[in-house]
Design a protein around this motif. Structure first.
Motif, PDB file in Angstrom:
ATOM      1  N   LEU A  23       0.836  -1.207   0.000  1.00 30.34           N
ATOM      2  CA  LEU A  23       0.000   0.000   0.000  1.00 30.34           C
ATOM      3  C   LEU A  23       0.867   1.253   0.000  1.00 30.34           C
ATOM      4  CD1 LEU A  23      -2.813  -0.878   2.558  1.00 30.34           C
ATOM      5  CD2 LEU A  23      -3.140  -0.223   0.183  1.00 30.34           C
ATOM      6  N   TRP A  24       1.907   1.250   0.792  1.00 29.90           N
ATOM      7  CA  TRP A  24       2.793   2.407   0.895  1.00 29.90           C
ATOM      8  C   TRP A  24       3.471   2.679  -0.440  1.00 29.90           C
ATOM      9  CZ3 TRP A  24       8.082   3.385   0.683  1.00 29.90           C
ATOM     10  CH2 TRP A  24       8.471   4.612   1.194  1.00 29.90           C
ATOM     11  N   ASP A  27       0.842   3.879  -2.978  1.00 34.07           N
ATOM     12  CA  ASP A  27       0.429   5.245  -2.639  1.00 34.07           C
ATOM     13  C   ASP A  27       1.482   6.263  -3.082  1.00 34.07           C
ATOM     14  OD1 ASP A  27      -2.064   4.709  -1.631  1.00 34.07           O
ATOM     15  OD2 ASP A  27      -1.405   4.613   0.450  1.00 34.07           O
ATOM     16  N   ARG A  30       0.824   6.802  -6.648  1.00 34.72           N
ATOM     17  CA  ARG A  30      -0.397   7.610  -6.776  1.00 34.72           C
ATOM     18  C   ARG A  30      -0.073   9.088  -6.556  1.00 34.72           C
ATOM     19  NH1 ARG A  30      -4.378   9.773  -3.556  1.00 34.72           N
ATOM     20  NH2 ARG A  30      -6.392   9.920  -4.598  1.00 34.72           N
ATOM     21  N   GLN A  31       0.692   9.394  -5.527  1.00 35.63           N
ATOM     22  CA  GLN A  31       1.057  10.787  -5.251  1.00 35.63           C
ATOM     23  C   GLN A  31       1.871  11.389  -6.401  1.00 35.63           C
ATOM     24  OE1 GLN A  31      -0.213  12.653  -2.803  1.00 35.63           O
ATOM     25  NE2 GLN A  31      -1.399  10.818  -2.346  1.00 35.63           N
ATOM     26  N   ARG A  42      -7.066   6.820  -8.613  1.00 37.74           N
ATOM     27  CA  ARG A  42      -7.688   6.092  -7.495  1.00 37.74           C
ATOM     28  C   ARG A  42      -7.511   4.600  -7.670  1.00 37.74           C
ATOM     29  NH1 ARG A  42     -12.531   4.105  -9.457  1.00 37.74           N
ATOM     30  NH2 ARG A  42     -13.253   5.145 -11.326  1.00 37.74           N
ATOM     31  N   ARG A  43      -7.787   3.904  -6.612  1.00 36.78           N
ATOM     32  CA  ARG A  43      -7.760   2.447  -6.669  1.00 36.78           C
ATOM     33  C   ARG A  43      -9.092   1.963  -7.240  1.00 36.78           C
ATOM     34  NH1 ARG A  43      -3.435   2.264  -4.151  1.00 36.78           N
ATOM     35  NH2 ARG A  43      -2.673   1.823  -2.137  1.00 36.78           N
ATOM     36  N   LEU A  64      -4.066   0.952 -10.051  1.00 38.77           N
ATOM     37  CA  LEU A  64      -4.537   2.334  -9.994  1.00 38.77           C
ATOM     38  C   LEU A  64      -5.283   2.646 -11.285  1.00 38.77           C
ATOM     39  CD1 LEU A  64      -1.339   4.175  -8.676  1.00 38.77           C
ATOM     40  CD2 LEU A  64      -3.450   3.752  -7.401  1.00 38.77           C
TER      41      LEU A  64
END
Length: 138
Positions: A23-24, A27, A30-31, A42-43, A64
């Motif tokens: 997840l990290w 993410d 994603r950022q 988004r997921r 994503l």
């Protein structure tokens, strides 16, 4: 025109069933993608898994959905961000990444950089041709 690009990340087996590090990592990607002029990142969401099926939670963690408003310009930028992110992931070898837009798919893997560059160029050309044909008109 708005199009949705799907990014699937594979090869995080080193995390096992512990999805927190995964997840990290995702993410972070994603950022990075949100720094671009994309509409949304988004997921994907999914309903409950069928009985006996593998948990959809882990399968949704490694993907994503990127909403693009200007495909040609942003597609190059998104792929560049994904490739850069892939090179700095932690915890083992870089993951394989699958990028899908409409019927077009690009697999970003280790190996010959020249071959990967050619595949990426072909992907961009195929996406541009599909967009000109109106294949993604909503």
């Amino acid at each position: 025109m708005i199009d949705q690009l799907r990014i699937e990340i594979q090869g995080f087996e080193q995390f096992g069933q512990d999805i927190e590090p995964l997840l990290w990592e995702v993410d972070g990607l994603r950022q990075d993608l949100l720094q671009l002029d994309v509409e949304d990142v988004r997921r994907p969401t999914a309903g409950p898994s069928p009985p006996g099926a593998r948990s959809s939670a882990l399968e949704q963690v490694n993907a994503l959905l990127v909403t693009l408003t200007a495909v040609p310009a942003l597609l190059h930028q998104v792929v560049a961000v994904v490739e850069k992110w892939r090179g700095r992931t932690s915890g083992g070898p870089p993951p394989d990444i699958i990028v899908k837009l409409g019927d077009q798919t690009l697999e970003i893997r280790g190996g010959d950089p020249e071959q990967q560059r050619l595949l990426t160029t072909e992907f961009f050309a195929a996406c541009a041709a599909a967009q000109q044909r109106g294949a993604w008109d909503g």
